[in-house]
Design a protein around this motif. Structure first.
Motif, PDB file in Angstrom:
ATOM      1  N   LYS A  38       4.961  70.128 -12.333  1.00 21.57           N
ATOM      2  CA  LYS A  38       5.405  71.191 -12.569  1.00 21.57           C
ATOM      3  C   LYS A  38       4.691  71.338 -13.836  1.00 21.57           C
ATOM      4  CE  LYS A  38       9.577  71.265 -11.680  1.00 21.57           C
ATOM      5  NZ  LYS A  38       9.560  72.823 -10.339  1.00 21.57           N
ATOM      6  N   HIS A  39       3.471  70.873 -13.955  1.00 15.91           N
ATOM      7  CA  HIS A  39       2.078  72.307 -14.661  1.00 15.91           C
ATOM      8  C   HIS A  39       2.558  71.829 -16.009  1.00 15.91           C
ATOM      9  CE1 HIS A  39       0.199  74.558 -11.371  1.00 15.91           C
ATOM     10  NE2 HIS A  39       0.520  73.088 -11.214  1.00 15.91           N
ATOM     11  N   VAL A  40       2.643  70.294 -16.334  1.00 14.49           N
ATOM     12  CA  VAL A  40       3.206  69.870 -17.633  1.00 14.49           C
ATOM     13  C   VAL A  40       2.945  69.263 -18.549  1.00 14.49           C
ATOM     14  CG1 VAL A  40       5.249  71.953 -18.382  1.00 14.49           C
ATOM     15  CG2 VAL A  40       5.176  69.933 -17.698  1.00 14.49           C
ATOM     16  N   ALA A  41       2.111  68.335 -17.603  1.00 20.26           N
ATOM     17  CA  ALA A  41       1.405  67.015 -17.773  1.00 20.26           C
ATOM     18  C   ALA A  41       0.707  66.789 -19.580  1.00 20.26           C
ATOM     19  CB  ALA A  41       0.239  66.331 -17.254  1.00 20.26           C
ATOM     20  N   LEU A 102      10.894  73.287  -6.110  1.00 18.21           N
ATOM     21  CA  LEU A 102      10.165  71.798  -6.759  1.00 18.21           C
ATOM     22  C   LEU A 102       8.902  71.967  -7.436  1.00 18.21           C
ATOM     23  CD1 LEU A 102      10.937  68.981  -7.008  1.00 18.21           C
ATOM     24  CD2 LEU A 102      10.251  68.433  -4.953  1.00 18.21           C
ATOM     25  N   GLU A 103       8.152  72.864  -7.090  1.00 23.53           N
ATOM     26  CA  GLU A 103       6.834  73.060  -6.734  1.00 23.53           C
ATOM     27  C   GLU A 103       6.674  74.188  -8.193  1.00 23.53           C
ATOM     28  OE1 GLU A 103       7.991  72.381  -3.916  1.00 23.53           O
ATOM     29  OE2 GLU A 103       7.400  71.034  -3.246  1.00 23.53           O
ATOM     30  N   GLY A 188      15.298  73.324  -8.122  1.00 24.15           N
ATOM     31  CA  GLY A 188      15.492  73.535  -6.420  1.00 24.15           C
ATOM     32  C   GLY A 188      16.488  72.951  -5.620  1.00 24.15           C
ATOM     33  N   GLY A 189      17.092  71.653  -6.602  1.00 24.09           N
ATOM     34  CA  GLY A 189      18.285  71.128  -6.411  1.00 24.09           C
ATOM     35  C   GLY A 189      18.442  69.994  -5.982  1.00 24.09           C
ATOM     36  N   SER A 190      16.546  69.019  -5.970  1.00 23.31           N
ATOM     37  CA  SER A 190      15.880  68.252  -5.412  1.00 23.31           C
ATOM     38  C   SER A 190      17.049  66.729  -6.281  1.00 23.31           C
ATOM     39  CB  SER A 190      14.569  67.773  -6.421  1.00 23.31           C
ATOM     40  OG  SER A 190      14.360  67.598  -7.458  1.00 23.31           O
ATOM     41  N   LEU A 227       8.531  58.361  -7.544  1.00 20.98           N
ATOM     42  CA  LEU A 227       8.926  58.043  -8.918  1.00 20.98           C
ATOM     43  C   LEU A 227       8.510  59.265  -9.706  1.00 20.98           C
ATOM     44  CD1 LEU A 227      10.193  56.462 -11.113  1.00 20.98           C
ATOM     45  CD2 LEU A 227       7.903  56.015 -11.751  1.00 20.98           C
ATOM     46  N   VAL A 228       9.821  59.432 -10.051  1.00 17.47           N
ATOM     47  CA  VAL A 228      10.062  61.620 -10.279  1.00 17.47           C
ATOM     48  C   VAL A 228       9.914  61.389 -11.992  1.00 17.47           C
ATOM     49  CG1 VAL A 228      11.510  63.277 -10.621  1.00 17.47           C
ATOM     50  CG2 VAL A 228      11.408  62.188  -8.352  1.00 17.47           C
TER      51      VAL A 228
END
Length: 239
Positions: A38-41, A102-103, A188-190, A227-228
């Motif tokens: 999500k580009h928030v690392a 999701l991306e 996205g409903g992942s 692992l999310v």
């Protein structure tokens, strides 16, 4: 009549003790793939979290800066100076995720919303299962390894901000919630299989200190190498 929900609440310290809890605070470490995806690392991996149990309110610090924190409620999120004014805010944050997959990258305020509602859902449980409007139905048992867990189908009211309106909780023989399934509607409903462990008794209530959240396959099983999110709590305090 004593219900399964009563058994669960009793296992976590009892309704009377939870009624006296204002907030739960802890040092936290977040891991997993979602932050980079999500580009928030680098924003929320380490720091402190505070969840106000009796209302949907969460704050993480630091948040985008050493002297900043997030402030989450379902209707508004903000980034604030710890000892000063609000820098940014967003009303109606849920609608900002419309069309997300999701991306799709998240903004810092969207990150504040996701982490805020997620940590409130987790740390205010099980007492938030007793709120009027929450509908619970017992489903069929589930065999997980050598254990048999009872399944609860939970439907949350529109007033709850959470991953999805319908979630499934898995309860062990001691009344502890060991797993929850849901889909992340704002991503996205992942589908997710979320495991809970390392239960600690802190000032009269039971709080899980470890969570591991995996992608869930079409057979309702976790995919171990996907692992999310991972969550580890230390120095847990009850206010």
């Amino acid at each position: 009549m004593h219900t399964l929900i009563d058994d669960i609440v009793d296992a976590y310290g009892g309704a009377q003790r939870w009624a006296d809890v204002t907030a739960i605070c802890a040092c936290k470490h977040f891991g997993g793939a979602i932050w980079g995806l999500k580009h928030v690392a680098g924003i929320v991996e380490d720091g402190e979290v505070t969840v106000w149990v009796q209302r949907q309110h969460t704050s993480l610090r630091p948040f985008t800066g050493d002297d900043l924190r997030s402030d989450y409620t379902p209707d508004r999120v903000a980034i604030e100076r710890i000892d000063g004014p609000t820098l940014e805010s967003l009303d109606g944050p849920r609608s900002s995720f419309d069309g997300h997959t999701l991306e799709t990258p998240w903004s810092a305020l969207q990150l504040a919303y996701f982490t805020g509602y997620a940590m409130w859902t987790y740390l205010a449980e099980p007492i938030n299962l007793t709120v009027p409007g929450v509908v619970i139905e017992q489903g069929t048992d589930w065999v997980e390894g050598h254990q048999v867990w009872r399944r609860l189908h939970v439907t949350y009211p529109d007033s709850f901000a959470t991953h999805s309106p319908h979630q499934v909780l898995y309860v062990d023989d001691e009344g502890l919630i060991r797993r929850r399934d849901y889909q992340v509607d704002i991503a996205g409903g992942s589908p997710a299989a979320h495991y809970v462990s390392d239960f600690e008794r802190v000032d009269g209530i039971v709080i899980p200190a470890r969570r591991m959240i995996y992608v869930r396959d079409e057979h309702n099983n976790p995919i171990p190498d996907q692992l999310v999110v991972s969550i580890e709590l230390t120095d847990i305090r009850v206010v």
